[in-house]
Design an enzyme around this catalytic site. Sequence first.
Site, PDB file in Angstrom:
ATOM      1  CD  GLU A  94      63.086  26.227  36.564  1.00 12.98           C
ATOM      2  OE1 GLU A  94      62.902  24.971  37.053  1.00 12.98           O
ATOM      3  OE2 GLU A  94      63.580  27.217  37.204  1.00 12.98           O
ATOM      4  CB  CYS A 340      69.085  28.296  37.965  1.00 16.45           C
ATOM      5  SG  CYS A 340      69.639  30.024  38.344  1.00 16.45           S
TER       6      CYS A 340
END
Length: 352
Positions: A94, A340
């Site tokens: 990501e 996250c």
Amino acid sequence: MDIKKSLLDLAPGELEAWFAEQKQPKFRVRQLRKWLCVPGITEFSQMSNLPATLRASLEENFTLRTMRVVTVLGTETDPAEKFLLELADGNRIEAVILHNEQGQHTLCASTQVGCAMRCAFCASGMDGLVRNLTAGEIIEQFLFASDLLASRNERLSHAVIMGMGEPTANLDALLDALAVVSSSEDGLGIGARKITISTVGIPQGIARMAELEHPYHLAISLHAPNDELRTRIMPSNRGIGVSAIFRAADDYFQKTGRRVTYEYILISGVNDSEEDARELAGRLKKRNALVNLIPYNPVKELNFRTPSPAQVRRFANILESYGIQIALRHRKGEKIDAACGQLRRTTSLQPK
Ligand code: SAH
């Protein structure tokens, strides 16, 4: 079949050796390097000052980009835009671009696929570490953000290494990547002072960061004022301990003159009591430190909750009453699963 190498991943000297083999003059390497970080340059054919034959053989031998975007959450008008990127081997990471009111754009970059630290509250480490990212893969996240922003006539101004992974566990690759990113000569020109590396608190890694000629900003994920609580929610604390982390941070401050940021996520009923606030204040009051208070961003699979705004305020007030400098970070990514590792989990965990 010969698999093309990623140009960004060549070891120092490897590119020079290839150019020599091709009987190309040395200055061509410099010309090529200068192109690599120019926003919007994603193909060799765009490198107008290189001879066509050289461009063609570069094309035959190397790739300039290895990642593809799988999912985008948020838009340029949101405070955060999140990208799920697929690497050449099918693994996914990501990257987030944060936009602020001043028109600055910050990349939140990943350093690993997954994470070995296993913090109890974090989505990134739930399945452990898959692998380190290469320096090229770290650089490519920056190029991706820079290209995207350039297409909107904007530029990337800052970076935080707060995506997936523990930066000190992949420090060689990260420092190689950031050397390119921060170079104003042939990199992206994002100065070291505009780059923050966030760590779970590994003293050897912090010590290495303190020795750099142009140090990056250091942020430490503290999240608890004592070892008992910290080890409970952050297993990496075992065998290290809060005192050793403070010693490494103090040393970093002494060597670099740069104030350390302590991140403290507030999790309801876990680390957000008034007693926790007072204990934290006690440990920080003699230090030149900034505490970044971050209300916990809920992770679906986990049983942790966000405190009420009033509880967050109470915690902040106690720190301030001790003269501690604080920043209350808004939960920019909340609507887009920006904590996250959440996006990677929600959009199929396994590569391929
Ligand atoms: N491994 C590094 C950097 C990546 S995590 C570190 O530990 O600092 C970046 C920050 O996000 C860390 O402070 C981490 O503890 C925090 N974080 C992880 N999960 C979160 C969540 N669900 N809500 C808010 N912050 C979170």
